[in-house]
Every structure is written in C-alpha cells, then in structure tokens.
Enzyme design. Structure first.
Site, PDB file in Angstrom:
ATOM      1  N   SER A  79       0.840  -1.203   0.000  1.00 34.50           N
ATOM      2  CA  SER A  79       0.000   0.000   0.000  1.00 34.50           C
ATOM      3  C   SER A  79       0.870   1.247   0.000  1.00 34.50           C
ATOM      4  O   SER A  79       1.902   1.301   0.671  1.00 34.50           O
ATOM      5  CB  SER A  79      -0.888  -0.004   1.255  1.00 34.50           C
ATOM      6  OG  SER A  79      -1.514   1.253   1.407  1.00 34.50           O
TER       7      SER A  79
ATOM      8  N   TYR B 278      -3.024   5.627  -4.873  1.00 35.25           N
ATOM      9  CA  TYR B 278      -4.200   6.428  -5.213  1.00 35.25           C
ATOM     10  C   TYR B 278      -3.618   7.666  -5.879  1.00 35.25           C
ATOM     11  O   TYR B 278      -2.495   8.052  -5.579  1.00 35.25           O
ATOM     12  CB  TYR B 278      -4.942   6.856  -3.949  1.00 35.25           C
ATOM     13  CG  TYR B 278      -5.440   5.719  -3.089  1.00 35.25           C
ATOM     14  CD1 TYR B 278      -6.605   5.034  -3.423  1.00 35.25           C
ATOM     15  CD2 TYR B 278      -4.763   5.340  -1.936  1.00 35.25           C
ATOM     16  CE1 TYR B 278      -7.077   3.997  -2.624  1.00 35.25           C
ATOM     17  CE2 TYR B 278      -5.233   4.305  -1.127  1.00 35.25           C
ATOM     18  CZ  TYR B 278      -6.388   3.641  -1.477  1.00 35.25           C
ATOM     19  OH  TYR B 278      -6.861   2.624  -0.696  1.00 35.25           O
TER      20      TYR B 278
ATOM     21  N   THR C   9      -5.456   2.170  -7.717  1.00 31.79           N
ATOM     22  CA  THR C   9      -6.763   1.868  -7.125  1.00 31.79           C
ATOM     23  C   THR C   9      -7.755   2.921  -7.597  1.00 31.79           C
ATOM     24  O   THR C   9      -7.560   4.113  -7.371  1.00 31.79           O
ATOM     25  CB  THR C   9      -6.660   1.834  -5.586  1.00 31.79           C
ATOM     26  OG1 THR C   9      -5.708   0.839  -5.232  1.00 31.79           O
ATOM     27  CG2 THR C   9      -7.996   1.505  -4.949  1.00 31.79           C
TER      28      THR C   9
ATOM     29  N   LYS D 240      -6.964  -1.505 -10.255  1.00 31.56           N
ATOM     30  CA  LYS D 240      -7.623  -2.258  -9.168  1.00 31.56           C
ATOM     31  C   LYS D 240      -8.920  -1.565  -8.748  1.00 31.56           C
ATOM     32  O   LYS D 240      -8.930  -0.355  -8.496  1.00 31.56           O
ATOM     33  CB  LYS D 240      -6.682  -2.318  -7.957  1.00 31.56           C
ATOM     34  CG  LYS D 240      -7.291  -2.932  -6.693  1.00 31.56           C
ATOM     35  CD  LYS D 240      -6.247  -3.071  -5.591  1.00 31.56           C
ATOM     36  CE  LYS D 240      -6.779  -3.748  -4.354  1.00 31.56           C
ATOM     37  NZ  LYS D 240      -7.517  -2.874  -3.461  1.00 31.56           N
TER      38      LYS D 240
ATOM     39  N   HIS E  84     -12.788  -3.600  -2.971  1.00 28.17           N
ATOM     40  CA  HIS E  84     -12.020  -3.045  -1.845  1.00 28.17           C
ATOM     41  C   HIS E  84     -12.415  -3.743  -0.529  1.00 28.17           C
ATOM     42  O   HIS E  84     -12.464  -3.121   0.528  1.00 28.17           O
ATOM     43  CB  HIS E  84     -12.276  -1.536  -1.748  1.00 28.17           C
ATOM     44  CG  HIS E  84     -11.088  -0.727  -1.312  1.00 28.17           C
ATOM     45  ND1 HIS E  84     -10.485   0.200  -2.115  1.00 28.17           N
ATOM     46  CD2 HIS E  84     -10.415  -0.674  -0.137  1.00 28.17           C
ATOM     47  CE1 HIS E  84      -9.496   0.797  -1.458  1.00 28.17           C
ATOM     48  NE2 HIS E  84      -9.430   0.276  -0.248  1.00 28.17           N
TER      49      HIS E  84
HETATM   50  C1  LIG Z   1      -7.419  -2.843   6.681  1.00 23.38           C
HETATM   51  C2  LIG Z   1      -7.460  -2.739   5.195  1.00 23.38           C
HETATM   52  C3  LIG Z   1      -6.731  -1.749   4.558  1.00 23.38           C
HETATM   53  C4  LIG Z   1      -6.732  -1.639   3.167  1.00 23.38           C
HETATM   54  N1  LIG Z   1      -5.944  -0.694   2.559  1.00 23.38           N
HETATM   55  C5  LIG Z   1      -5.916  -0.622   1.203  1.00 23.38           C
HETATM   56  C6  LIG Z   1      -5.050   0.286   0.544  1.00 23.38           C
HETATM   57  O1  LIG Z   1      -4.286   1.018   1.169  1.00 23.38           O
HETATM   58  N2  LIG Z   1      -5.098   0.330  -0.817  1.00 23.38           N
HETATM   59  C7  LIG Z   1      -5.921  -0.480  -1.562  1.00 23.38           C
HETATM   60  O2  LIG Z   1      -5.930  -0.417  -2.786  1.00 23.38           O
HETATM   61  N3  LIG Z   1      -6.734  -1.372  -0.950  1.00 23.38           N
HETATM   62  C8  LIG Z   1      -6.737  -1.466   0.400  1.00 23.38           C
HETATM   63  N4  LIG Z   1      -7.544  -2.396   1.013  1.00 23.38           N
HETATM   64  C9  LIG Z   1      -8.328  -3.328   0.168  1.00 23.38           C
HETATM   65  C10 LIG Z   1      -7.516  -4.592  -0.152  1.00 23.38           C
HETATM   66  O3  LIG Z   1      -6.455  -4.316  -1.028  1.00 23.38           O
HETATM   67  C11 LIG Z   1      -8.377  -5.677  -0.812  1.00 23.38           C
HETATM   68  O4  LIG Z   1      -9.000  -5.138  -1.954  1.00 23.38           O
HETATM   69  C12 LIG Z   1      -9.445  -6.266   0.111  1.00 23.38           C
HETATM   70  O5  LIG Z   1      -8.975  -6.320   1.447  1.00 23.38           O
HETATM   71  C13 LIG Z   1      -9.793  -7.677  -0.366  1.00 23.38           C
HETATM   72  O6  LIG Z   1     -10.805  -8.242   0.411  1.00 23.38           O
HETATM   73  P1  LIG Z   1     -10.517  -9.241   1.650  1.00 23.38           P
HETATM   74  O7  LIG Z   1     -10.017  -8.385   2.778  1.00 23.38           O
HETATM   75  O8  LIG Z   1     -11.856  -9.812   1.919  1.00 23.38           O
HETATM   76  O9  LIG Z   1      -9.496 -10.255   1.220  1.00 23.38           O
HETATM   77  C14 LIG Z   1      -7.539  -2.520   2.400  1.00 23.38           C
HETATM   78  C15 LIG Z   1      -8.283  -3.520   3.047  1.00 23.38           C
HETATM   79  C16 LIG Z   1      -8.240  -3.646   4.425  1.00 23.38           C
HETATM   80  C17 LIG Z   1      -9.023  -4.751   5.076  1.00 23.38           C
END
Ligand SMILES: Cc1cc2nc3c(=O)[nH]c(=O)nc-3n(C[C@H](O)[C@H](O)[C@H](O)COP(=O)(O)O)c2cc1C
Length: 351
Positions: free
Chosen positions: A107, A129, A155, A221, A245
């Site tokens: 990230s 982002y 993203t 994404k 997400h």
């Molecule tokens: C705590 C947390 C922080 C996240 N931070 C980001 C991020 O900084 N950038 C991003 O593109 N997606 C972020 N996501 C989304 C994840 O990349 C991913 O799309 C998502 O967690 C997938 O679903 P899952 O948690 O059910 O496996 C985040 C998800 C969580 C749970």
C-alpha cells in the site's frame, strides 16, 4: 490444532488478540457492511465441476503474473496499518512472502519504507491512489521505482473514502496508532499540500500518465464492470483487478465472485484479470481460477495471520498452498490453466 482449523479460526483469534479499534478497522466494511458480509458466501455459491480419472500425481500451482512466475496463485493485497496489527508489520509479510516465492502488493499508505521491504528480496508491486494534483504523487512513485517495484497498481474505486462506522463511542483506530507508523513513504507535509486530496476526476488518461511516469506496467484495481475493464485495457492497463475493496468503499457493490467471469470474457485475453474479496480457503482460490482469474489476492486473511507475526503469515501461506493443491487434485486439474471453466454454469444467487 490442525492448520486448516487454525486458518478457519484466524478472524476469531484476531478479534481476541487485537485491540478493538484495530480489529474493527481491519474487519469492517463500509456503511452497513452488506458487501463485506456477502463476499465469502458468493464464492461458496459457485459449484465446481471436477474431472476424474486424470493423473494428478504432479500438480503445478504456479502462475505467470505479468510475465514472471510466482510459486502460488495467491498474493498479498495492499493493506494499510500492518504495523498496527503486529510491530514487524510489512517486514514480516515481505519476509514470509519472499520465502514462499509469492507476490506482495504494498500500500502507498504502508508504515515501512519501500527500500527496507525490497531488501528482503520479495517480489513486490506498489499500490497508489492519485491525488487531485497528479504531480504530488511523483516522489512516492519514484521512490517505489528506485526500490525495485515491478508494477504499479492504481486503485480506482476510491474517489472518496467509504464511511466506516465505529462499533461504539470508544476510540477509533486513528486515536490509538502511533503516527510514526503511518504513510512513511510520502514526503513530509504531503497531506497539507493543496491538491493532495484524492482525485475526483480519474480517467483513462491516468493509466498512460502512470505508465510513463514510472515506466512500469499498470494494474487497475477496483473494477467491477466489463465495460470499465475494456476501458482500462484500451487505455493500456497490463491487468485488471476485480475488487470492491473488501466491501470498504461502495456498500451494496456487487460481489467480485459474481462479476469475475463477465470481466474475464470482456477482456478476452488482452490483459490479465486478477480478483480479491473474501478469499479465505484453497477452494475459494480455485473457484476464482476456474472462473478465469489469472491470480488472486488476500487482504484480511493476511492481516489476521499477521497477528502472529512472520510465523503466522508463513503458516497461512503454507496452509493456503496445501489447500489449493488439494483442490486442484480433486478437480482433476494438473495446473492452474486446467482449472479454467471447471464451474457449473448456474449463476450465484447471493449478491
Ligand atoms: C485494513 C485494510 C486496509 C486496506 N488498505 C488498502 C489500501 O491502502 N489500498 C488499496 O488499494 N486497498 C486497500 N484495502 C483493500 C484490499 O487491497 C483488498 O482489496 C481487500 O482487502 C480484499 O478483500 P478481503 O479483505 O476480503 O481479502 C484494504 C483492506 C483492508 C481490510
């Protein structure tokens, strides 16, 4: 405890071991959490259609991702606050993923410097982002390129950050985390700079801008629609990542398991298609591969395993690998390509 039981109990363990604000931040979805809650069951609503009487003595679960082999068909999705889950944070993840010969997406909000992560030898991509003033993104992107990121993930599902309600009136995660572990790869003062808010006008031109700014392949994404996937590929995306997400952006957004096959069909082999959202077992991974995903990613499962530090992440990756291998054998598939199409045609009924 068997590794399968341990894996299935990871969320409960995290609930017990993390402070409530940190656990809630990781686990919750946006608004009413409808999309977040539907993710896992959407994979289970597909039926696999196995082959039998095939020699599955030797099974290869490696996949080629943007021209390079990874040993396993699941990687680590980008998530913030890994150092709030465990003090070793991204470094623990990078070491475990490197040892498994996997792929880590970092990230842009990570709490560990890109160069430190890269020193583990892990194969990694940087996620970003884009801000209203695109030029403000350049220093972070250049740092990632210099540290050896081999793709950039844009993203596109976050023009505004999805609202997440805290469970009660107690502290929220931002009240309890050390600011030192937040967003260490940005220039100091970034958030106060005019134009640093997230872009509300993202478009196809940003894909080419990112490609020329970084010289890296661009993965888009947060795509849920076939027409958006085609738009991204027409604009030069090397891959499209089907994601909502983790249900943390638009609540009531459709489940990724529901739309994956349509996106794969629309892209028609012109680019790779990846997927995430609610994946927590080898059967989930194989269902995604059967629906045409070239690679899959886990978000929360990784964070829940990280509660136990690097050994936890290693154990999670090892068990997911074993489950995936088993599922391939039970499907009569000798490699990932042979899983394609091994799903029954009935459409999933949940969201
Ligand atoms: C705590 C947390 C922080 C996240 N931070 C980001 C991020 O900084 N950038 C991003 O593109 N997606 C972020 N996501 C989304 C994840 O990349 C991913 O799309 C998502 O967690 C997938 O679903 P899952 O948690 O059910 O496996 C985040 C998800 C969580 C749970």
């Amino acid at each position: 405890m068997s590794d399968a039981r341990w894996l299935a109990g990871l969320e409960e363990q995290a609930r017990r071991r993390l402070s409530p604000p940190v656990f809630d931040y990781v686990a919750m979805g946006a608004r009413d959490g409808v999309t977040a809650a539907a993710a896992a069951s959407s994979w289970r609503s597909w039926s696999l259609h196995p082959r039998v009487m095939r020699d599955v003595t030797t099974v290869d679960i490696s996949t080629e991702v943007l021209g390079r082999r990874t040993a396993v068909p699941f990687g680590v999705a980008p998530t913030t606050l890994q150092r709030a889950v465990h003090p070793d944070g991204e470094l623990a993840v990078a070491r475990a993923v490197a040892a498994a010969d996997g792929l880590m997406v970092v990230s842009s909000n990570a709490g560990t410097r890109f160069a430190e992560l890269a020193a583990t030898g892990v194969r990694w991509w940087v996620q970003c982002y884009l801000p209203a003033d695109r030029r403000l993104a350049e220093p972070l992107l250049h740092r990632a390129v210099a540290a050896g990121a081999d793709a950039v993930v844009l993203t596109v599902d976050t023009p505004v950050v999805g609202t997440k309600y805290p469970r009660d009136d107690g502290p929220v995660v931002w009240d309890v985390v050390d600011p030192e572990i937040l967003r260490v790869n940005f220039d100091p003062g970034y958030d106060d700079a005019p134009g640093s808010a997230k872009a509300l006008d993202l478009g196809a031109h940003d894909i080419e801008w990112l490609r020329s700014t970084t010289g890296l392949p661009v993965v888009v994404k947060g795509v849920l629609r076939p027409d958006d996937a085609v738009l991204a590929v027409d604009a030069g995306a090397a891959a499209v990542w089907v994601s909502n997400h983790g249900g943390r952006q638009l609540d009531r957004a459709v489940s990724t398991a529901t739309v994956l096959a349509d996106v794969v069909a629309a892209v028609a082999g012109r680019a790779q298609v990846y997927v995430d959202g609610g994946l927590s077992t080898g059967l989930d991974v194989v269902t995604a591969l059967a629906l045409g995903a070239a690679h899959t990613f886990v978000g929360r499962l990784l964070l829940f395993a990280l509660v136990e530090g690097e050994p936890g992440v290693t154990r999670m990756l090892t068990e997911l690998r074993a489950q995936t291998l088993d599922a391939l054998r039970l499907c009569g598939a000798r490699d990932v390509a042979e899983t394609h199409g091994l799903v029954a045609t009935t459409a999933p009924t949940s969201l």
